[in-house]
Scaffold this active site. Structure first.
Site, PDB file in Angstrom:
ATOM      1  N   SER A  31     -50.371 -18.953   7.388  1.00 27.90           N
ATOM      2  CA  SER A  31     -49.688 -19.167   8.665  1.00 27.90           C
ATOM      3  C   SER A  31     -50.437 -20.176   9.520  1.00 27.90           C
ATOM      4  CB  SER A  31     -49.596 -17.855   9.444  1.00 27.90           C
ATOM      5  OG  SER A  31     -48.990 -16.856   8.670  1.00 27.90           O
TER       6      SER A  31
HETATM    7  N1  SAH Z   1     -52.002 -13.606   6.121  1.00 28.08           N
HETATM    8  C1  SAH Z   1     -51.857 -14.552   5.060  1.00 28.08           C
HETATM    9  C2  SAH Z   1     -50.452 -15.097   4.977  1.00 28.08           C
HETATM   10  C3  SAH Z   1     -49.964 -15.085   3.581  1.00 28.08           C
HETATM   11  S1  SAH Z   1     -48.233 -15.358   3.371  1.00 28.08           S
HETATM   12  C4  SAH Z   1     -52.907 -15.644   5.162  1.00 28.08           C
HETATM   13  O1  SAH Z   1     -53.697 -15.629   6.104  1.00 28.08           O
HETATM   14  O2  SAH Z   1     -52.978 -16.472   4.251  1.00 28.08           O
HETATM   15  C5  SAH Z   1     -47.649 -13.709   3.114  1.00 28.08           C
HETATM   16  C6  SAH Z   1     -48.166 -12.983   1.912  1.00 28.08           C
HETATM   17  O3  SAH Z   1     -47.454 -11.748   1.827  1.00 28.08           O
HETATM   18  C7  SAH Z   1     -47.966 -13.662   0.558  1.00 28.08           C
HETATM   19  O4  SAH Z   1     -49.196 -13.857  -0.056  1.00 28.08           O
HETATM   20  C8  SAH Z   1     -47.093 -12.697  -0.223  1.00 28.08           C
HETATM   21  O5  SAH Z   1     -47.402 -12.623  -1.603  1.00 28.08           O
HETATM   22  C9  SAH Z   1     -47.400 -11.374   0.468  1.00 28.08           C
HETATM   23  N2  SAH Z   1     -46.415 -10.312   0.265  1.00 28.08           N
HETATM   24  C10 SAH Z   1     -45.061 -10.409   0.250  1.00 28.08           C
HETATM   25  N3  SAH Z   1     -44.499  -9.201   0.012  1.00 28.08           N
HETATM   26  C11 SAH Z   1     -45.539  -8.314  -0.124  1.00 28.08           C
HETATM   27  C12 SAH Z   1     -45.620  -6.916  -0.393  1.00 28.08           C
HETATM   28  N4  SAH Z   1     -44.537  -6.181  -0.592  1.00 28.08           N
HETATM   29  N5  SAH Z   1     -46.835  -6.342  -0.467  1.00 28.08           N
HETATM   30  C13 SAH Z   1     -47.983  -7.079  -0.283  1.00 28.08           C
HETATM   31  N6  SAH Z   1     -47.956  -8.409  -0.034  1.00 28.08           N
HETATM   32  C14 SAH Z   1     -46.760  -9.018   0.042  1.00 28.08           C
END
Ligand code: SAH
Length: 218
Positions: free
Chosen positions: A69
């Site tokens: 993000s």
């Molecule tokens: N906070 C992160 C943002 C990553 S984007 C950062 O600082 O980089 C969101 C993430 O949520 C992705 O990596 C995706 O794989 C994960 N995600 C999506 N659905 C999910 C679920 N059901 N359980 C765990 N992670 C999930």
């Protein structure tokens, strides 16, 4: 610190300082959040080819169709979650590269972070370990229903958008706790849910764009 990244001028403390000044002009006021963002090296979480853009206010690809993000969103969500108070135990759903978890580790006593994509989980876990952020517990799991063995949480943050808030997640929030997450499919908004003795108070905040919450592990 990763030596490949360490030498790049664009990723210096000065560049990070400029990011903090920009966050202030964007309205972030919580000094604890700003200090946390100032101490976490964002560039080490990003592929080397993109690290010159690490402190720009953009989301960037982290592989596997996912994104880190933009700094403003990380700061904004952390500020809302914190509400100017020290946090105890926090859950993050969607570790991704681990950057948000690293920021949370500076504002909470204990952080649990869940990721469903194994290579991202492994990379984030190593990165957080290398940064010696020992109060972060990263789990390889589907976080759709939260993480029952860590509950209740004083704060819950979701880095991916669900069509609606799940009851399981609501139950894992402690009374007095706050949850910040994007909800929606085509149109998404950031929501704040506060759990009180009487129930849940819901506030709709900014329009946002997050990757979707998906079920199962991969
Ligand atoms: N906070 C992160 C943002 C990553 S984007 C950062 O600082 O980089 C969101 C993430 O949520 C992705 O990596 C995706 O794989 C994960 N995600 C999506 N659905 C999910 C679920 N059901 N359980 C765990 N992670 C999930």
């Amino acid at each position: 610190m990763n030596s490949l990244h360490a030498g790049i001028g664009m990723t210096s403390a000065r560049t990070r300082g400029r990011m903090i000044e920009r966050l202030r002009t964007q309205g972030i006021q919580d000094e604890v959040v700003l200090a946390a963002m100032s101490s976490v090296p964002r560039h080490v979480f990003i592929d080397e080819a993109l690290s010159s853009r690490a402190y720009d206010d953009v989301s960037l690809p982290i592989g596997h169709g996912q994104t880190i993000s933009q700094p403003y969103i990380v700061a904004r969500m952390t500020e809302i979650l914190r509400n100017s108070k020290q946090l105890g135990r926090v859950l993050e759903v969607g570790t991704g590269c681990g950057y948000q978890a690293a920021v949370l580790s500076h504002v909470a006593k204990e952080v649990y972070s869940v990721e469903r994509i194994q290579p991202l989980y492994l990379r984030a876990k190593k990165q957080l370990f290398d940064l010696k952020l020992r109060n972060v517990n990263v789990r390889y799991a589907d976080g759709t229903s939260g993480l029952s063995d860590g509950a209740p949480f004083d704060g819950i943050i979701m880095a991916c958008a669900a069509p609606a808030l799940s009851d399981a997640l609501k139950e894992q929030l402690a009374v007095g706790g706050r949850m910040v997450l994007p909800i929606g499919t085509q149109e998404q908004y950031l929501y704040l849910f506060e759990r009180t003795e009487a129930g849940f108070r819901e506030t709709r905040l900014d329009a946002v764009k997050f990757v979707p919450l998906l079920s199962g592990k991969t």
